[in-house]
Structures are given as structure tokens and as C-alpha cells.
Design an enzyme around this catalytic site. Structure first.
Site, PDB file in Angstrom:
ATOM      1  N   LYS A 155      14.379 -68.677  39.087  1.00 31.15           N
ATOM      2  CA  LYS A 155      15.721 -68.315  40.132  1.00 31.15           C
ATOM      3  C   LYS A 155      15.534 -68.748  41.259  1.00 31.15           C
ATOM      4  CE  LYS A 155      17.810 -65.622  36.939  1.00 31.15           C
ATOM      5  NZ  LYS A 155      18.931 -65.806  36.053  1.00 31.15           N
ATOM      6  N   SER A 156      14.310 -68.874  41.868  1.00 32.73           N
ATOM      7  CA  SER A 156      13.987 -69.436  43.274  1.00 32.73           C
ATOM      8  C   SER A 156      14.126 -70.702  43.186  1.00 32.73           C
ATOM      9  CB  SER A 156      12.564 -68.860  43.617  1.00 32.73           C
ATOM     10  OG  SER A 156      12.320 -67.483  43.801  1.00 32.73           O
TER      11      SER A 156
END
Length: 234
Positions: A155-156
Site C-alpha cells: 500500500k505504501s
């Protein structure tokens, strides 16, 4: 004038289905792609494709089929995800499993944004040209979740390229969003995410002619809410 086209990659029975139904009601042709689309999801689409996004080449072939059958997607939603749980030790999964999660959560998402952008280049000026990634708050520094180490890493990374895409394409009118449903207090909704809220919010993002905040945090029944001040406290 032909109908605009929505493509959802990773179309499941909650968010994917609700987004498809919302856009279909607004006159969109809908293409849904999933590893194993169920009957309910299939009934909500004009085109249903089987695709496994642990292989990025599946993204390219999916776009090719959608363009052939329905036309160039004007709105693309990447809703696929993969996670191998790490309940006690972030290094308890194999490199192979970690890589699978990274491919689904980041590499194939990158491929989808890339293909969407290539399509946007060919669309008329008044087309929506919107890419949306279904995320969560694990991209926020300090929002650690040990059990989801690989998912949070992906996600990052995806949030990073979406932020860059949003900045780089402002002059073209292309829009890129990392969507993150929150509680009214700004906390993660965990597994209580609302498919209908995603459908309403994603349609609003598509309708807005201008790029909004790329980090599109939203609350059911309210739409976009800026939680950047409280997120900085983590």
C-alpha cells in the site's frame, strides 16, 4: 455518443460489485475482472473477465479485451489485493509469498495505472480519465499492523506512485487517487468497509473535472474528509 466505460480490476462481492452497480446506473458500460467472479458480480457487468493479477501481464491482456469489446476505459478502479499474514514476526512469510503480495498490491496496480494512462491519451477532452486504487491507512507512517506486513508495504509503495502520477498529469486533466475509507474519527474501518460508500465516492471522484487530493480519505455518508492533521500524529 458512446457510453463511457468503467473497468474494475479485482471485482469482488462488496466494493467491486457496488462500484459496478453505481456506475451502471449512471450510464456506464461496465467491465469487471477477477480471478473467480461470482454470479452476482457477473450479472452486474457488460463484460466479465477472469484474470489473476499475481501476473502483471494479465493486466495488459485485460485492457486489450476491454478495449476490443467495450472501448477504452474512462474510469479504472484497481481493487485487487493479496496478503499473507504475519501475526507475530514480519519475516515469518517466505520471500515468494511476500513477492506475490507485492506484485498484486503494487506491480500490477502500477501496470493498471500505466495502461489506463495510455488509454487516457486517446480519449476525448471531456472524458473522465480517472484511476482509483482501493487502499487503506497502512500507507500512513506510524499506522503499522504487524499481521499485514506485506500488505502495508505494498500500500505504501502504491501510494507513492499514485501521488507522483497525480502531480505529473495535472495539465492533462488525468486524475489519480488512493482511496481510503475511514471512520468519522479517522480510524480504519478494518473489515467493515461499505461497498455502497465506495460506489458513491468513486463516482463523485470520476465526475469531478479536476484532480482532488490524491490521498482520498472518505467517510460513509460524508465523502472526502481531510485527516492529514491527525494522521501526522502517528
Amino acid at each position: 455518443m458512446s457510453s463511457p466505460v468503467l473497468l474494475v480490476l479485482g471485482a469482488g462481492p462488496n466494493v467491486g460489485l457496488a462500484v459496478a452497480r453505481k456506475f451502471a446506473k449512471q450510464g456506464y458500460k461496465v467491465a469487471l475482472a477477477a480471478r473467480n467472479p461470482n454470479d452476482e458480480v457477473s450479472k452486474a457487468a457488460d463484460l466479465v473477465l477472469k484474470a489473476d493479477f499475481s501476473d502483471p501481464s494479465a493486466v495488459v491482456s485485460t485492457f486489450d479485451k476491454v478495449k476490443e469489446k467495450l472501448g477504452i476505459p474512462t474510469v479504472v478502479v484497481y481493487n485487487a489485493y493479496s496478503v499473507h499474514l504475519t501475526p507475530e514476526d514480519p519475516f515469518s512469510i517466505s520471500v515468494t509469498d511476500f513477492n506475490t503480495d507485492m506484485v498484486v498490491n503494487t506491480t500490477s496496480a502500477f501496470a493498471a495505472a500505466q495502461e489506463a494512462t495510455r488509454g487516457f491519451d486517446q480519449l476525448p477532452a471531456d472524458a473522465s480519465k480517472t484511476f482509483i486504487f482501493t487502499g487503506n491507512n497502512l500507507n500512513i507512517p506510524g499506522r503499522r499492523l504487524l499481521v499485514a506486513t506485506s500488505s502495508g508495504t505494498g500500500k505504501s509503495a502504491t501510494a507513492h506512485f499514485i501521488a507522483n502520477a497525480a502531480s505529473a498529469n495535472l495539465s492533462k486533466g488525468y486524475k489519480y487517487y488512493y482511496a481510503d475509507e475511514r471512520t468519522p474519527e479517522g480510524e480504519t474501518v478494518k473489515f467493515d468497509n461499505s461497498g455502497d460508500a465506495h460506489g458513491e465516492f468513486y463516482y463523485d471522484l470520476a465526475q469531478d473535472p479536476k484532480q482532488g487530493a490524491w490521498l482520498a480519505t472518505f467517510v460513509k455518508g460524508k465523502g472526502y474528509v481531510d485527516f492529514s492533521a491527525t494522521d501526522r500524529g502517528y
